[in-house]
Design a protein around this motif. Sequence first.
Motif, PDB file in Angstrom:
ATOM      1  N   ILE A  75     -17.122  16.436  29.805  1.00 16.70           N
ATOM      2  CA  ILE A  75     -17.305  16.480  31.250  1.00 16.70           C
ATOM      3  C   ILE A  75     -15.966  16.172  31.886  1.00 16.70           C
ATOM      4  O   ILE A  75     -15.272  15.225  31.480  1.00 16.70           O
ATOM      5  N   TYR A  76     -15.590  16.969  32.879  1.00 18.49           N
ATOM      6  CA  TYR A  76     -14.341  16.742  33.611  1.00 18.49           C
ATOM      7  C   TYR A  76     -14.675  16.479  35.073  1.00 18.49           C
ATOM      8  O   TYR A  76     -15.550  17.125  35.649  1.00 18.49           O
ATOM      9  N   ALA A  77     -13.976  15.510  35.653  1.00 19.40           N
ATOM     10  CA  ALA A  77     -14.306  15.078  37.011  1.00 19.40           C
ATOM     11  C   ALA A  77     -13.068  14.909  37.870  1.00 19.40           C
ATOM     12  O   ALA A  77     -12.010  14.493  37.388  1.00 19.40           O
ATOM     13  N   CYS A  78     -13.223  15.243  39.157  1.00 19.16           N
ATOM     14  CA  CYS A  78     -12.243  14.834  40.157  1.00 19.16           C
ATOM     15  C   CYS A  78     -12.501  13.359  40.432  1.00 19.16           C
ATOM     16  O   CYS A  78     -13.611  12.985  40.827  1.00 19.16           O
ATOM     17  N   THR A  79     -11.515  12.515  40.211  1.00 20.84           N
ATOM     18  CA  THR A  79     -11.689  11.079  40.407  1.00 20.84           C
ATOM     19  C   THR A  79     -10.643  10.546  41.387  1.00 20.84           C
ATOM     20  O   THR A  79      -9.654  11.216  41.678  1.00 20.84           O
ATOM     21  N   ASP A  80     -10.903   9.339  41.889  1.00 20.02           N
ATOM     22  CA  ASP A  80     -10.055   8.750  42.939  1.00 20.02           C
ATOM     23  C   ASP A  80      -9.971   9.683  44.147  1.00 20.02           C
ATOM     24  O   ASP A  80      -8.947   9.743  44.836  1.00 20.02           O
ATOM     25  N   THR A  81     -11.065  10.400  44.397  1.00 19.62           N
ATOM     26  CA  THR A  81     -11.146  11.275  45.563  1.00 19.62           C
ATOM     27  C   THR A  81     -11.193  10.431  46.837  1.00 19.62           C
ATOM     28  O   THR A  81     -11.716   9.322  46.843  1.00 19.62           O
ATOM     29  N   LYS A  82     -10.640  10.962  47.909  1.00 18.63           N
ATOM     30  CA  LYS A  82     -10.617  10.269  49.203  1.00 18.63           C
ATOM     31  C   LYS A  82     -10.028   8.860  49.088  1.00 18.63           C
ATOM     32  O   LYS A  82     -10.426   7.945  49.803  1.00 18.63           O
ATOM     33  N   THR A  83      -9.088   8.711  48.153  1.00 16.14           N
ATOM     34  CA  THR A  83      -8.406   7.431  47.973  1.00 16.14           C
ATOM     35  C   THR A  83      -6.940   7.617  48.358  1.00 16.14           C
ATOM     36  O   THR A  83      -6.241   8.422  47.739  1.00 16.14           O
ATOM     37  N   PRO A  84      -6.456   6.916  49.390  1.00 13.44           N
ATOM     38  CA  PRO A  84      -5.074   7.108  49.851  1.00 13.44           C
ATOM     39  C   PRO A  84      -4.054   6.920  48.733  1.00 13.44           C
ATOM     40  O   PRO A  84      -4.175   6.012  47.901  1.00 13.44           O
ATOM     41  N   ASN A  85      -3.075   7.819  48.695  1.00 17.20           N
ATOM     42  CA  ASN A  85      -1.987   7.761  47.717  1.00 17.20           C
ATOM     43  C   ASN A  85      -2.489   7.798  46.272  1.00 17.20           C
ATOM     44  O   ASN A  85      -1.881   7.208  45.376  1.00 17.20           O
ATOM     45  N   ALA A  86      -3.612   8.475  46.075  1.00 16.70           N
ATOM     46  CA  ALA A  86      -4.169   8.566  44.723  1.00 16.70           C
ATOM     47  C   ALA A  86      -4.787   9.940  44.531  1.00 16.70           C
ATOM     48  O   ALA A  86      -4.693  10.807  45.380  1.00 16.70           O
ATOM     49  N   GLY A  87      -5.408  10.111  43.399  1.00 20.55           N
ATOM     50  CA  GLY A  87      -6.035  11.385  43.046  1.00 20.55           C
ATOM     51  C   GLY A  87      -5.828  11.645  41.574  1.00 20.55           C
ATOM     52  O   GLY A  87      -4.701  11.616  41.073  1.00 20.55           O
ATOM     53  N   SER A  88      -6.915  11.870  40.838  1.00 17.65           N
ATOM     54  CA  SER A  88      -6.805  12.072  39.400  1.00 17.65           C
ATOM     55  C   SER A  88      -7.912  12.999  38.912  1.00 17.65           C
ATOM     56  O   SER A  88      -8.868  13.295  39.636  1.00 17.65           O
TER      57      SER A  88
END
Length: 376
Positions: A75-88
Amino acid sequence: MNLKKHILALTLLVSNFIFSQNTYVFLGSYNLDKSAESIQVYQLNTKNGNLNKITGVKNIINPSYLTVSPNGKYIYACTDTKTPNAGSVSSFEFNPENKTLTFLNKQTSGGENPVYVSVHKNGKWLVNANYTEGSVSVHPLLENGTIDSTAQNFQYTDGSVHKERQTRSHVHSAIFSPDFDYLFLPDLGADKIRCYQFDEKQKKPLTEAKVAFTKTNLEAGPRHFTFHPNQKFGYCIEEMAGSISVYKYKNGTLQKIQRINTHSDEIKEGFASSDIHISPDGKFLYASNRGKENNIAIFAIDKKGLLKNVGYQSTLGDHPRIFALDETGKFLIATNVNSGNVIVFQRNPKTGLLKKTGNEIQMENVSCVQIKKIKP
């Protein structure tokens, strides 16, 4: 003779039972609480639509969008979504026998606010779209399911005419063409559907296509895209306009042939169209409307690929961001973010209409659903 009939009947019963028990539902959410299960997995009974909880994962921030590998192992996921200065983007291994979902690793998404992730049919490439910064990233996938560091990243800055929502690019999804030789990127901020050629054998697989983008109507806000099973037509849902544009598709090019509203005539403004899918038989298209309507719009598809509205179905909740159809086309499952409920509908294959099955589960801020039949 009677004994043989009984044995055959028993064999069919066991076969049907096994079949109904190997379809899984994967749910993601907007969740900042690390102690809560922000990804959950259920078993879907394809006889009656019942959902049975299998497992869940904690310590993951905002896994807003999920996808399942072609073999069903990862399973692959967009994580740290809607997190300022982040995204993974993060990877997980799913083991249905042990009923476990295990975190493997994560990589930077190459932009803030990742909202969509796709996997190539060969299981060796992952592509994610970043909304806020308007970019797309490509990552190799290793044999053990982990995500390698970014191979390519493209950033966009152009916008469109809406003074608040289109000051710059906002790539909202990344969809492979039917043959997986092109990649399409609906860009809500720029009113474009961008296009790249994809060569799976190259270390940097993306190159700009001959037709680098297709312009949509101004203030359309293209969001998600899907192809017809016959591979001849493409359909783009436009969030800001509350509409669907229909295209003829061939060799990486899109030719618009229709534009139709997803919303009812009573709704005049404040559109928030979201997701779009086609039934496996290619006869019906479904599109979700959030905000004032909170429903699934249902369209019949004719032989020329054109759409005709045949009805609407309330999602029985608030803000249906993502929905999915199972591989048999029998069930549609909708996720309502604001009301935190997941609803299972049964689909009529002749009329395309939906009816509630009575099966419903609760999951706070549930934002995404994927359904996958996995061979035992």
